[in-house]
Design an enzyme around this catalytic site. Structure first.
Site, short mmCIF file in Angstrom:
data_model
loop_
_atom_site.label_atom_id
_atom_site.label_comp_id
_atom_site.label_asym_id
_atom_site.label_seq_id
_atom_site.Cartn_x
_atom_site.Cartn_y
_atom_site.Cartn_z
N LYS A 102 33.43 39.98 28.62
CA LYS A 102 34.70 40.49 29.16
C LYS A 102 35.79 39.41 29.20
O LYS A 102 36.92 39.67 28.79
CB LYS A 102 34.49 41.03 30.58
CG LYS A 102 33.63 42.27 30.66
CD LYS A 102 33.54 42.79 32.08
CE LYS A 102 32.72 41.92 33.00
NZ LYS A 102 31.29 41.86 32.63
N THR A 103 35.45 38.23 29.69
CA THR A 103 36.47 37.20 29.84
C THR A 103 36.99 36.74 28.48
O THR A 103 38.21 36.59 28.29
CB THR A 103 35.92 36.01 30.63
OG1 THR A 103 35.59 36.44 31.96
CG2 THR A 103 36.95 34.89 30.73
N GLU A 107 40.08 42.48 33.34
CA GLU A 107 38.67 42.73 33.19
C GLU A 107 38.26 43.87 34.11
O GLU A 107 38.83 44.04 35.19
CB GLU A 107 37.86 41.48 33.53
CG GLU A 107 38.08 40.35 32.55
CD GLU A 107 37.21 39.15 32.84
OE1 GLU A 107 36.10 39.33 33.36
OE2 GLU A 107 37.65 38.03 32.53
#
Length: 458
Positions: free
Chosen positions: A122-123, A166
């Site tokens: 996600k990051t 996110e």
């Protein structure tokens, strides 16, 4: 649920304000004219930033911090009912919101809110998307789950209708979001201290996909098992990315450069394009494909997309080069799940080195217990493993699991593995055993990064 009135800024207090996501939300509200304050256990670079912006931060969580002047209190999932500020807020009948609920209300203020979800990646993908939107001049608001060098932090407040964040599945917080575009990178077993099993996790991702409106879009990994269970019957458009032509976007000619950086040719959106990344690992091909699919959806010039992805140099704690000492290369990575450990060590294999050392700090007792044998197998991709004690995070000590048990599993697989209960012991061992040409990766979601930084004199 309490509703924030953004036309009439009020006083909002954050319990756990120093977290990556909470600090971003605090900055967003402060920028919108709210009176923001909060508490955390200790000072950090993120709380220093908040204080520099005039936000009051209390160190130590005490009931007296919760005053009658506060209009709303925001909590993280790590806060328990016995927390003194949590108890004081409820005793005063103050309106309370979870981090996810506040994020969802903020997303409603934007024309194109984008939520990037998945068990892993996600990051990095959020950072890639951020890089593209910045290069395209779209002036987005960005909430990244790490420190992105190009914005010198985890939050950028723009003035356009684009909002990128996110979307984490833990405690189902992403089900309080209001995305118009959603990305699902992958779905795997994790956070089993909250979810019952993989089926429970898949059900949550299906519910996240159902949040997308009819004029929205879901960008999803086409390799997810039984994909139709997630996508069938959705009102929104669905775009897939994957390993072959069964997906809308797929790569070929994947190659690795001198320092492990990956390049590939991408098929999708009716064209072939070459992408040359400055970050390592095949997993970043998939992260990049998701970012490209989103850029195409938003109408970003393909040339700008390519330039942005080439310019992306990574995010803090994602295969981050920290420096070298005595000819030993020091890398730090946030990997804390067996699948993340695997892709990180596979990426390291393409980076020049003599011997690969992995200093691994297990993160949470529940995750270590649930994936003990999986962690052992993934860590054998290193030439030698050094274990620290388990980083408890939000959990209480579990006497049934410890790093010594993980050491036994790794050694049973025939891999060199050492365990030390203190960072000082780890550092002394590494100083005695790492030699010129070796590569050292500190790995985990806790504070293991301090070991490499200490060795480098940072």
């Amino acid at each position: 649920m309490y509703q924030i009135d953004f036309s009439h800024p009020s006083s909002v207090y954050f319990v756990g304000i120093g977290g990556v996501s909470m600090s971003a939300l605090a900055e967003l509200l402060a920028d919108a004219g709210f009176q923001v304050s909060g508490s955390d256990r200790s000072r950090s670079p993120l709380t220093d930033v908040l204080e520099s912006k005039g936000i009051k931060v209390f160190y130590g969580q005490r009931a007296e911090n919760i005053t009658d002047s506060i209009d709303c209190v925001v909590f993280t999932s790590a806060i328990r009912p016995d927390n003194p500020e949590y108890a004081a807020a409820h005793a005063k009948n103050l309106p309370c919101l979870t981090r996810g609920q506040l994020m969802g209300q903020i997303m409603r203020n934007y024309d194109i809110p984008i939520g990037i979800s998945g068990s892993h990646g996600k990051t990095t993908t959020t950072s890639m998307v951020s890089e593209i939107l910045l290069h395209a001049g779209l002036d987005p608001t960005l909430a990244v789950g790490g420190i992105l060098k190009d914005i010198d932090g985890n939050i950028r407040i723009g003035r356009s209708g684009y909002f990128v964040t996110e979307a984490c599945e833990y405690t189902n917080s992403f089900l309080d979001f209001f995305p118009k575009v959603g990305i699902i990178l992958n779905i795997g077993e994790d956070h089993l201290d909250f979810f019952k099993d993989l089926a429970d996790i898949r059900h949550s991702f299906r519910r996240f996909a159902e949040l997308l409106p009819e004029d929205g879009c879901l960008i999803i990994n086409g390799q997810i098992e039984n994909l139709a269970e997630i996508t069938e019957g959705l009102a929104c458009r669905v775009v897939t990315f994957g390993s072959d032509a069964s997906s809308d976007y797929y790569p070929d000619q994947i190659r690795y450069g001198q320092w492990g950086n990956v390049s590939f040719r991408l098929h999708g959106c009716g064209r072939e394009r070459q992408f040359d990344l400055q970050v390592p690992g095949k997993h970043n091909v998939y992260n990049a494909m998701a970012a490209v699919a989103l850029a195409d959806l938003l109408g970003v010039d393909p040339k700008v997309t390519g330039e942005a992805l080439h310019a992306y140099r990574g995010t803090d704690r994602r295969f981050e080069y920290k420096g070298s000492i005595g000819g030993v290369t020091v890398i730090d990575d946030y990997a804390h799940h067996p699948e993340e450990v695997t892709v990180t060590l596979e990426a390291a294999a393409h980076y020049p080195h003599r011997k690969l050392w992995c200093v691994f700090q297990p993160h949470t007792y529940s995750r270590t217990k649930a994936f003990l044998k999986d962690f052992a197998r993934s860590l054998t991709l290193a030439d030698a493993v050094v274990l620290t004690d388990i980083y408890a995070a939000r959990e209480q000590n579990d006497p049934e699991i410890n790093s010594g048990l993980l050491q036994q599993e790794i050694q049973a697989l025939g891999k060199e593995c050492h365990y030390f209960p203190t960072f000082d012991e780890v550092e002394n061992f590494l100083l005695e055993n790492c030699i010129k040409g070796d590569m050292l990766i500190t790995m985990g979601a806790g504070d293991v990064v301090k070991i490499g930084e200490s060795l480098l004199g940072n």
